[in-house]
Design a protein around this motif. Structure first.
Motif, mmCIF file in Angstrom:
data_model
loop_
_atom_site.group_PDB
_atom_site.id
_atom_site.type_symbol
_atom_site.label_atom_id
_atom_site.label_comp_id
_atom_site.label_asym_id
_atom_site.label_seq_id
_atom_site.Cartn_x
_atom_site.Cartn_y
_atom_site.Cartn_z
ATOM 1 N N ASP A 192 9.751 -2.280 6.497
ATOM 2 C CA ASP A 192 10.490 -3.486 6.120
ATOM 3 C C ASP A 192 10.432 -4.579 7.181
ATOM 4 N N GLY A 193 9.847 -4.267 8.352
ATOM 5 C CA GLY A 193 9.735 -5.257 9.414
ATOM 6 C C GLY A 193 10.941 -5.292 10.318
ATOM 7 N N GLU A 194 12.008 -4.584 9.962
ATOM 8 C CA GLU A 194 13.222 -4.556 10.776
ATOM 9 C C GLU A 194 13.499 -3.134 11.266
ATOM 10 N N GLU A 195 13.955 -2.279 10.340
ATOM 11 C CA GLU A 195 14.214 -0.895 10.742
ATOM 12 C C GLU A 195 12.918 -0.182 11.086
ATOM 13 N N LEU A 196 11.908 -0.384 10.248
ATOM 14 C CA LEU A 196 10.578 0.128 10.547
ATOM 15 C C LEU A 196 9.648 -1.068 10.730
ATOM 16 N N LYS A 197 9.048 -1.166 11.911
ATOM 17 C CA LYS A 197 8.229 -2.311 12.262
ATOM 18 C C LYS A 197 6.808 -2.168 11.710
ATOM 19 N N GLU A 198 6.208 -3.315 11.423
ATOM 20 C CA GLU A 198 4.827 -3.269 10.954
ATOM 21 C C GLU A 198 3.873 -3.156 12.133
ATOM 22 N N ASN A 199 2.718 -2.532 11.860
ATOM 23 C CA ASN A 199 1.656 -2.346 12.843
ATOM 24 C C ASN A 199 2.114 -1.587 14.082
ATOM 25 N N VAL A 200 3.017 -0.630 13.858
ATOM 26 C CA VAL A 200 3.492 0.250 14.928
ATOM 27 C C VAL A 200 3.254 1.693 14.466
ATOM 28 N N TRP A 201 2.783 2.543 15.381
ATOM 29 C CA TRP A 201 2.521 3.933 15.027
ATOM 30 C C TRP A 201 3.839 4.695 14.872
ATOM 31 N N TYR A 202 3.969 5.442 13.777
ATOM 32 C CA TYR A 202 5.162 6.249 13.523
ATOM 33 C C TYR A 202 4.776 7.707 13.295
ATOM 34 N N GLN A 203 5.669 8.596 13.796
ATOM 35 C CA GLN A 203 5.540 10.025 13.569
ATOM 36 C C GLN A 203 6.925 10.554 13.214
ATOM 37 N N CYS A 239 0.834 -1.197 0.000
ATOM 38 C CA CYS A 239 0.000 0.000 0.000
ATOM 39 C C CYS A 239 0.872 1.250 0.000
ATOM 40 N N VAL A 240 0.256 2.388 -0.245
ATOM 41 C CA VAL A 240 0.934 3.680 -0.195
ATOM 42 C C VAL A 240 0.114 4.595 0.714
ATOM 43 N N VAL A 241 0.775 5.175 1.739
ATOM 44 C CA VAL A 241 0.079 6.020 2.712
ATOM 45 C C VAL A 241 0.811 7.356 2.833
ATOM 46 N N VAL A 242 0.058 8.451 2.750
ATOM 47 C CA VAL A 242 0.640 9.793 2.851
ATOM 48 C C VAL A 242 -0.165 10.602 3.864
ATOM 49 N N ALA A 243 0.518 11.196 4.839
ATOM 50 C CA ALA A 243 -0.107 12.096 5.807
ATOM 51 C C ALA A 243 0.789 13.316 5.939
ATOM 52 N N ILE A 244 0.317 14.468 5.457
ATOM 53 C CA ILE A 244 1.194 15.647 5.396
ATOM 54 C C ILE A 244 0.769 16.745 6.353
ATOM 55 N N GLY A 245 -0.073 16.401 7.335
ATOM 56 C CA GLY A 245 -0.471 17.387 8.332
ATOM 57 C C GLY A 245 0.430 17.324 9.554
ATOM 58 N N ARG A 246 0.379 18.365 10.376
ATOM 59 C CA ARG A 246 1.199 18.412 11.591
ATOM 60 C C ARG A 246 0.798 17.300 12.552
ATOM 61 N N ASN A 247 1.828 16.679 13.144
ATOM 62 C CA ASN A 247 1.635 15.653 14.174
ATOM 63 C C ASN A 247 0.797 14.475 13.699
ATOM 64 N N SER A 248 0.821 14.204 12.406
ATOM 65 C CA SER A 248 0.096 13.053 11.882
ATOM 66 C C SER A 248 0.861 11.773 12.151
ATOM 67 N N LYS A 249 0.128 10.661 12.213
ATOM 68 C CA LYS A 249 0.732 9.375 12.550
ATOM 69 C C LYS A 249 0.236 8.303 11.586
ATOM 70 N N ILE A 250 1.098 7.323 11.320
ATOM 71 C CA ILE A 250 0.757 6.231 10.407
ATOM 72 C C ILE A 250 1.137 4.895 11.029
ATOM 73 N N LYS A 251 0.267 3.906 10.877
ATOM 74 C CA LYS A 251 0.559 2.519 11.236
ATOM 75 C C LYS A 251 0.204 1.660 10.032
#
Length: 559
Positions: A537-548, A498-510
């Motif tokens: 990638d499951g290593e440097e960036l984990k799946e199903n974890v919230w990132y900001q 998938c492709v996910v884009v959030a360009i607002g302040r303090n937005s988060k993606i999982k």
């Protein structure tokens, strides 16, 4: 013969007339028997289960009569023909750029402002260049006893092709771009040319003959040849009031391809009242409080006025209209039209190609059937329809809007709106604060605007977009695209690639493994400082974890 037989007979006759129209179009270009057989069989089979797209079909026929089409067309499906036509388009554009058109190839017939002009095609290169750049079959008309004209800009680039008294075509046989329509109408008026209703639709004009006698003199003065007016024209009756009728509903869809509401919702209430006056002239009138009105039979017309009125009819081609508080309005039958206006109105109809409109707060509006159109306006409105290719629109705060069926279109506007649809190729849009927006089905498109909006979709290849602060955005399905603009937005995406884009302040993606995510970081003055993209990638960036995005790095956070 029962009503079902009559309905089927009517459908078959309509399809036969449609096929005859396209066979005549093909014959006009000297199509061989192979092409005419394809129209009568393959195109006919396509139209049994799909909506008619005249511009697309004519463009496909252009390709089929060209020298690039295969000689044997029997096994070519509609989808294959469309794909081949698209490839043919691209080749034409490249070819057109290399064709040199001399001054002798064209004849200037009318000069306009801003360097625009109308020219008559004379030489063979003019026909070839026009056909290539406009992506249609006009090159095949060279040497025939027909007059072809082209709208050119100051760089001599074409924008519209006209066959005298026959066709008006934009690029790819499509509609004319709105900014060129005034030039085309001026040319038609200058030449006194007459073309068909379908060609005038390419200009956005509809035939007003069916309701011309009800329009003001000012409307008639602004029409072309006292026959055509723009479909978005503000129609006025002889008293100067806003005018609407089911005759216009026949010509203009409730929703266009962009999900804009074609019928001005603020006119529906006035339109229903005005429509009642028109129907009363043609049918026995029942008016009064607590009136009950029922009829059975195809092509029945049924109208009543008065609060607490009940109105029911059954039969093909039925028309059903009522006005008054507490009105109940129900009809059943193919091609049924159903309109009501009044507080607490209930409006229900069943049958394919049904049209259903109501206006009034706390209105309930439901319809079931293929090609159903359903619109309502008013506070606390409820709007539901079921059937493939259903169109569903409502306006008013606290509106509820639901539809089910593939290729469904669903739009609502108002605070506290709830919007849900289910089916493949569904389009779902809503606007208003606290909006809830959900859809399920492959290829779904889902868009909402408003703060605190909730937006959810399920299905592969789904597109999901929202605008507004504190929006919640969730989707499930592979190859989903998910984008939002607004501060404090959250995206929860489940699905591969998938492709996910959030360009607002303090937005988060999982997101799941394999998904690409994009986040923005802002400085203290609310200016974008950095935008970064990365793949889970499951290593440097984990799946199903919230990132900001914090200090330029994807940082794990909790919500």
């Amino acid at each position: 013969m029962d009503t079902t037989d009559k309905s089927n007979e009517g459908q078959e006759k309509t399809k036969e007339m449609t096929i005859e129209k396209y066979n005549n179009y093909a014959k006009g270009m000297d199509a061989n028997q192979e092409v005419q057989t394809w129209v009568s069989t393959n195109l006919y089979n396509h139209l049994k289960k799909s909506e008619e797209n005249q511009n697309e079909i004519e463009h496909i026929i252009d390709y089929l009569v060209s020298d690039k089409a295969p000689k044997r067309l029997k096994k070519m499906s509609y989808a294959q023909a469309k794909s081949n036509t698209d490839k043919w388009n691209k080749a034409l554009i490249k070819k057109g750029a290399k064709i040199n058109e001399s001054e002798k190839d064209i004849e200037i017939v009318l000069e306009l402002d801003n360097g625009f002009k109308w020219v008559k095609l004379v030489g063979e290169n003019a026909f070839k260049r026009e056909g290539a750049l406009m992506r249609h079959c006009v090159s095949s008309y060279y040497g025939k006893d027909v007059d072809i004209y082209s709208l050119r800009d100051k760089k001599n680039e074409p924008h519209c092709t006209v066959e005298k008294d026959q066709q008006i075509k934009g690029k790819g046989n499509g509609n004319i771009h709105p900014k060129y329509i005034s030039y085309v109408v001026s040319f038609l008026e200058w030449t006194g040319m007459e073309v068909s209703d379908n060609e005038m639709l390419n200009l956005g004009y509809i035939n007003i003959s069916d309701f011309k006698e009800d329009l003001s003199e000012e409307c008639i003065k602004q029409s072309y040849k006292e026959v055509y007016l723009p479909k978005d024209f503000k129609f006025k009756d002889k008293e100067g009031s806003d005018f609407w009728s089911l005759d216009i509903m026949d010509k203009v869809p409730l929703l266009d391809l962009n999900l804009d509401i074609a019928i001005p919702l603020e006119l529906i209430g006035k339109g229903c009242s005005y429509l009642l006056n028109k129907i009363f002239k043609a049918v026995k009138k029942d008016s009064g409080d607590y009136t009950q009105n029922a009829s059975s039979g195809y092509n029945t017309k049924n109208a009543s006025s008065g609060y607490n009125t009940q109105n029911a009819s059954s039969g093909d081609y039925t028309q059903n209209a009522s006005s008054g508080d507490y009105t109940q309005n129900a009809s059943s039958g193919d091609y049924t039209k159903n309109a009501s206006s009044g507080d607490y109105t209930q409006n229900a109809s069943s049958g394919y190609n049904t049209q259903n409109a109501s206006s009034g707060y706390n209105t309930q509006n439901a319809s079931s059937g293929d090609y159903t159109q359903n619109a309502s306006s008013g506070d606390y409105t409820q709007n539901a329809s079921s059937g493939y290719n259903t169109k569903n629109a409502s306006s008013g705060y606290n509106t509820q809007n639901a539809s089910s069926g593939y290729n469904t279109q669903n739009a609502s506007s108002g605070d506290y709106t709830q919007n849900a649809s289910s089916g493949d190729y569904t389009k779902n849009a809503s606007s208003g604060d606290y909006t809830k927006n959900a859809s399920s089905g492959d290829y779904t498109k889902n868009a909402s605007s408003g703060d605190y909006t909730k937006n959810a979709s399920s299905g592969d290849y789904t597109k999901n977009a929202s605008s507004g602060d504190y929006t919640k955005n969730a989707s499930s399905g592979d190859y989903t695209k998910n984008a939002s603009s607004g501060d404090y937005t959250t995206h929860d995406v489940k699905g591969e690639k998938c492709v996910v884009v959030a360009i607002g302040r303090n937005s988060k993606i999982k997101a799941s493994k394999g998904t690409w995510i994009t986040l923005a970081e802002y400085d203290g003055s609310y200016e974008i400082k950095l935008v970064r993209s990365a793949q889970i990638d499951g290593e440097e960036l984990k799946e199903n974890v919230w990132y900001q995005l914090i200090n330029g790095e994807f940082t794990e956070v909790k919500i």
